[in-house]
Each structure stands twice: as C-alpha cells, then as structure tokens.
Design an enzyme around this catalytic site. Sequence first.
Site, short mmCIF file in Angstrom:
data_model
loop_
_atom_site.label_atom_id
_atom_site.label_comp_id
_atom_site.label_asym_id
_atom_site.label_seq_id
_atom_site.Cartn_x
_atom_site.Cartn_y
_atom_site.Cartn_z
N TRP A 100 0.92 -1.37 -0.16
CA TRP A 100 0.09 0.01 0.02
C TRP A 100 0.94 1.26 0.11
CZ3 TRP A 100 -0.30 4.17 3.30
CH2 TRP A 100 -1.40 5.04 3.19
N HIS A 101 2.04 1.23 0.58
CA HIS A 101 2.75 2.30 0.89
C HIS A 101 3.59 2.76 -0.60
CE1 HIS A 101 2.35 1.62 5.20
NE2 HIS A 101 2.55 2.99 5.36
N GLY A 102 3.71 2.03 -1.27
CA GLY A 102 4.28 2.23 -2.69
C GLY A 102 4.59 1.07 -3.47
#
Lengths: 317, 507
Positions: B353-355
């Site tokens: 989700w963060h990248g």
Amino acid sequence: MKRFLKYVAIFAVSLILLAAGTEYMLRQVPNSLAYKRHLLETHKGEVKNLIIGSSVANCGINPAYLWGSTYNVAISGEWFRFNQKLINRYIDDLPHLKRLVWGICFHSFWMDDNPDIDISSIVNHNIYMGISEGRNLLYDSELLSLGALSMRKWSKYYIRRKPTMHCDSLGVDHSYDLECRKREWLEEIPSMAYNQHKAMIEDKGKRLYRENVNRIHEIAALCHDRGITLFLVMPPVHPSYFELVNKEQLAMVRAAIKEVTERWDNVYSMEYFGDPRFADDDFYDGNHLSADKGGIKFTKILKHDIEVVSGFAESLN
Amino acid sequence: MQGFIVLLFINLLFLRRKPNFYFFIIIYMLFNSIEFLVFLPIVFLLYWFVFKPLKWQNLFVVVVSYIFYGWWDWRFLILMGFTTLCSFLSGLFLERYEGCRSKQKWISVSNITLNLLILCIFKYCNFFGENLALLCQSVGWEIDWVTLDILLPVGISFYTFQALSYTIDVYQHKIKPTHDIVAFFAFISFFPQLVAGPIERATNLLPQFSVKRNFSYEKAVDGMQQILWGLFKKMVVADNCAMAVNAIFSDYQAMSGPELLMGAIFFTFQIYGDFSGYSDIAIGTARLFGINLMRNFNYPYFSRDIAEFWRRWHISLTTWFRDYIYFPLGGSRCSKLKTMRNTLVIFLVSGFWHGANWTFICWGAYHALLFLPLLVLGMNRKYTDEVAKGRLLPSVKEFIQMLLTFFCVLIGWIIFRAENIHQAWDYIVRMITGFRFALPAHGKDPFIYIGILLVVEWLQRNKQFGLQIGTHGIFRYRTVRWVVYYVVFISTFLLAGQQEEFIYFQF
C-alpha cells in the site's frame, strides 16, 4: 465563537506586532551588503575603479593599494547572477567608471541562485541591495524567510554585542584577517576542495556552467559598450588546495575565461591560482587570502600586473 | 481498441509534462505553508458565518476541499470525482437490490475492482510492468516495456480506501447508504484528511455530515492546540531530521557506523514527526469545523513489543486492514496456520500500500517476521494498557523493552527509506560493522528536538496529543497556557527546518 475569535485575534495580533518589531530591529543591524550599497551610492559620482566578485575578492583585493577612487563591493558567497545584477543596476550611475576588477572564485562557475541552497543570499540581496529576484513576497521579510538564522544575527548584535560587519571604509572584509583564522584551517583544506568539486558533479549537462559563462559575456559586452576595461582575476590559493583541485574543473574555468578574453578586446585575464609566491601566513584558509597580509601582498602584485598588461599605467591615476 | 483509448486518455491528461510547465502547476497547499495560513481562516469564517444551513455548509466543504486538492493539480479532481461518484452510486444500487445478495455482491465487487484498478494504473502500473519485463528477461524473453511516466495523484490511496470502506460497510449492512450526494462528496473529499489521512470510515465520518454542527469553544481550542503540536512535530522535528537524513542516505557509503545509526534514528523520527504531525494538524483542523476524526497515532515509540507498536502506529490504516482484509480472511478465529497466513497477508498488503517498490514489501514482510512469533506464542495482545501507568518513569524492564522495539522498528525504517533492497542491506551492514569512532558531521540539533518531543510526549502519554494541556493544575491559569502557546509557536517558527513535503503525500 466570539470568545474564540477574540483570543485568536489577540494571539495573532500580538505575534504580528512582535514580528514587526523584530523585523525593524533586524534591519538596523549593520551588515556588509547594506554597507556596500551605501559605499556605491555615496561615491557613485567619483568611482573610477570597482572591485566585484565573491569572497576571494572581498578579502583579497584591497583598494587602498590600487589607485584612487577604487572601492571593493565584492560580497562573500556572491553568485555570478548577483554580480551581473549589481553591475546592471549601477553601471549607468557610475559615469567615471573605467575599470572593473572581478575577483573570481573558481567554483563560482557552478553556483547559482537555487533557493534550496542559500535563501539568505537571495533575501539579503533583496532587502539590503535592492536586487530583487521577484519570486516570493516572503523574501521581503528577513524574519519570515530566514527564521532562526535571522534571530542568530539579532542576538549576535543585540544580546552578545558582537560586530556583524567587518568592512573598512573601502569595502575590504576584515573578518578574513589572520587573527580570525581557525587553528585547524590547514586540516580542513581537503574537505574544502572536495566540497567545491561536488558542485561541478551535480551540474548535469553543464547548465550552470554555461549560464555563468554567458553572464561574464554579458557583463563584458556591457563594459565594452561603455568603454570600461574588465579584469577577470583569479586570486592565489594555498599550494595544498591547488594540488587537490579537480583538474578538469580548473581546465573548464580556464577555458571559460579564455573564451571571454578572446571574444572581447576590453577583457583581460589575470590568473594567480597556483602562484608560488604566497606562503602560509598569506592565507586565511585554503582558498582565501588573509585580508591584512596576503590580500595586501596580492593587491600590490595585481596592481603592477594590471598596469603592465593593460599598458595604461599613467592614465590610471 | 478500448485499451488504447484508455491509455490515450491517461497520456493526455495525467502524464508528466515538461518541468517548466510543472513549475507552475505543482504548488502544494501544505499545512505549513502561507497559502494554508490564508486559506484556513477564510474557510473557517465562511463556514460558520455565511454557510450556516447544513446543505450549504456541506456544499461549501466540497467546494473548498476541491480547491484545496486542485491547488496541487486540477486534473486529478476528475479522478477523485469519478471515484466518489462510483462509490455513491454503488451504495444506491446496493440499496435497490436489497434482498438479492448475488446482485449486491456483484455491485460491490465491481466498485471495489474499479477503484483498485484506478489505484493500480496510477500507482502500480510501472511496478508490475517492469517486474514482468524482468521476469521474462530471466527466462530469455525480451520485452520492451515502455515505462509510463504517470504522475501519482496525491493521497490516492487514502481517498480510495475511504471510498472502498463505504461500499463494503453498506454491503455488510454496517451503514445505510446515503442519498445525500453532497454529504457523500464531503465525506470523501473533506480537505483536512484528504491527502494523508486519517483514513476515515463511513460509519464515523459520514453521519457527521448529516447533522448540524455546532461550534464548541472547547473543541476549537483543543483543535488549535493539536494543530500547534502537529506543526512543531512537522516543522521542527521532521524537517530538521530530513536535512540530515537526506545528506546521510545520499552518501551513506562514505559514512561511519555511528553516522549511519544517527541517520536511521533521524529518519525514524522524521517519519513519525512528519506523519503524526500531519495527522495532528488534520484532526485539529477538522475539530475547528466541528468534525471529529479518528485518532491515528498513540505514541508508537513507547511500545513494548512490535504488536503494541502496530496498535499505536497509523491506526486508521491498521484497523482498515484488520476490518476489511484480516477479518474477512478469517482473522484469528481459524487454525493457527491460517491466522499466521492472514497476518502475513495484511503485513505484505500494508507494505505494498505504501508504494510500488520491493523495499515497501520487504518492510511489510520484516514486520510480519517480528509479529508472527508473538502471535504463535499468544503474546500479541500482552500490552494493551498505557506504559508505566501512574508512574513518572518506566521500569528498567519496560525501558529495555521499549528500546528493543524501537531498534527493531528503526531497522524496518532503513528498509523503508532505502531506494532498493541492496542499498537497505548495505546500509544496515555498514551501520553495524563500520563502527569506527567519528564525530558525526551532520547536525546535532535534531537530537535536541527529538529529546523535547520524547519528553513532552512521555509526560502526556495518557492524552490524545502532546500539547493537550487542558485547564487543570498549573494550566488552570490562562497566562501559563498562553506562555506555552507562545513558546511552542515561536520556537516552531524559529527552529523550523527547510520546508519538506509531507512524506505520506506520495502514498
């Protein structure tokens, strides 16, 4: 709601008043930029020779040992962009100007007004020299744009009572005198040389370099149109600094200066970069002469050489 | 053909333009910017004095939120509007087909897929493409993958997750679908939490847009305190740490072990100051408008084990994953092995989700590795209370536990911050083995700010945020409270580091 708005207003207004008072006090603190502007504006009718450039000229070229009506308006850390703006702004107010001596620090070719690097330079030029970059209203306030840095200046002057300006009546900066020299100045030379090479590595595609070379051309053209002779001077550096300087970088500087002198007949280049005539005590650090010793020695040499190369020694007086 | 048209649309609208064009377009309205300083009071006054009726107030919220977001890049308003509209319509359709579970399922899945597809195109397209090309290369197939230089919309993961939560909640009958399109748009786009959270749930935020808000002096003061503390964390702690972190991480091979450790510590506090600071400002700002947002951080660096850390760090995301992935997968009400699998899944998804980078996935996996032993031993809910409750100082045991947890988290942040796995590994090895004595050359000032942060937050750890001073004890005197405000405000302004973007904007 009324109570909330009242307290927020009191809080905000008190802060605004405090900020305004502090800003006013900051403007009263003596500084070299304001002083050099004052020098230019009070002597503009008589200036014949002007020294511009960065710290190497600020401490290394002393007008007292050159000719009459000479002033040093070089500023430490000055970018070519600001040298150019200074000349553009004042050249028509200096009717007797005949010689412009530009002290060039070799890594200045890779410096420019990137706000991320040095906002203080932009702000100080804007406020104290009237040279605006016109990009941010905040730059009109020293307190708002420099924050803690401006408060350090404030406390240095008002609390610690220390001098904030070291220029003499002709503009030479005496914060580069031998007595101010750091004890470990020799040990710091390698890192100093390395840091100044970093700027070139970061200049991808030689954009900054090319822009700065063009700036010299533009100043040369301006001088040419007004019959002013431009001397591009590279003052000496300490031998150990000279050894560590990136040779490719130095070659690029020399190529740039050669390019300008070949194109303009009013431009002379004077390079003392690896000059062996200077000893340890002539230096404040790796690439600055001491203002009270090396600077005087260098100015005498420079005066002689300028008179020889330009061949108009007599007319200079 | 349709695929081509979609790509052409993306190309025309969202691909990066020349840098000089973007110089004018990319102007973020950061919470710590002059623009926001002007924007907030105007919006506040208009909200309470001009747009008093509920409908108008909600419409005003939508308009100013879209201005706030469009300040960065107006083109992405279309995307956000589209996401919002689809989720709103999915709610209505779910209501229409009440009683027909299969159709409802189809509607939910369609909307979820659509939202995730948009997220994938803008955030993960290049990642998948490049990795596919690498995979093919490894078996001898040469694929000439063209990297699409798509600009990542700010906060896309945040508002997409918020929209998803609505559809799922409606499908699961946790909330009734709203018919008020303006309230729904306000729920998705509410500007304080739009670009970096907290990720709100429809069950909490949406009903607040359906009832008239009344101004509360106490709430507003509380909100202002929280904003002030958030600004301190962001501008003083995070931004000052950022300058040293950037210098250390960009030249880490030339640094000694202690310097690398210092870089890691600084980043650990940079990301905390940055993200929790943003959350504080968002929550505080929302309170000025009579809206309560959920808590996002609960002093995570005072955790005694990694499970406690995850109950205190980015709470809105963690609970989102818990409610919408972990529980549907079976949560902990299944065999130990399946529980472990479920846990591993949410950590990996959380990392992703963060990248779109393997570093984030590894970061998630690393935390899963730390968490799973606690789960297996049944110790993952050992610490749910406040640390050193009723005492000024922690016990030696608690202190060591917090220190160890902090160190484990710190290693994770190195993986998170590194540009690739190799760099992360190299950094960690150099940090541990390159232990030669050298005085760090990069600013010692951040240590002072970190110290102030830790002391204040430790003393206030039973409060919602560091500056929640209330009106008790010495703070019952207004003068004392105002002195605190002045000191925090002036020191925030004077000690502020160079303005940096909020890290979590990119997620």
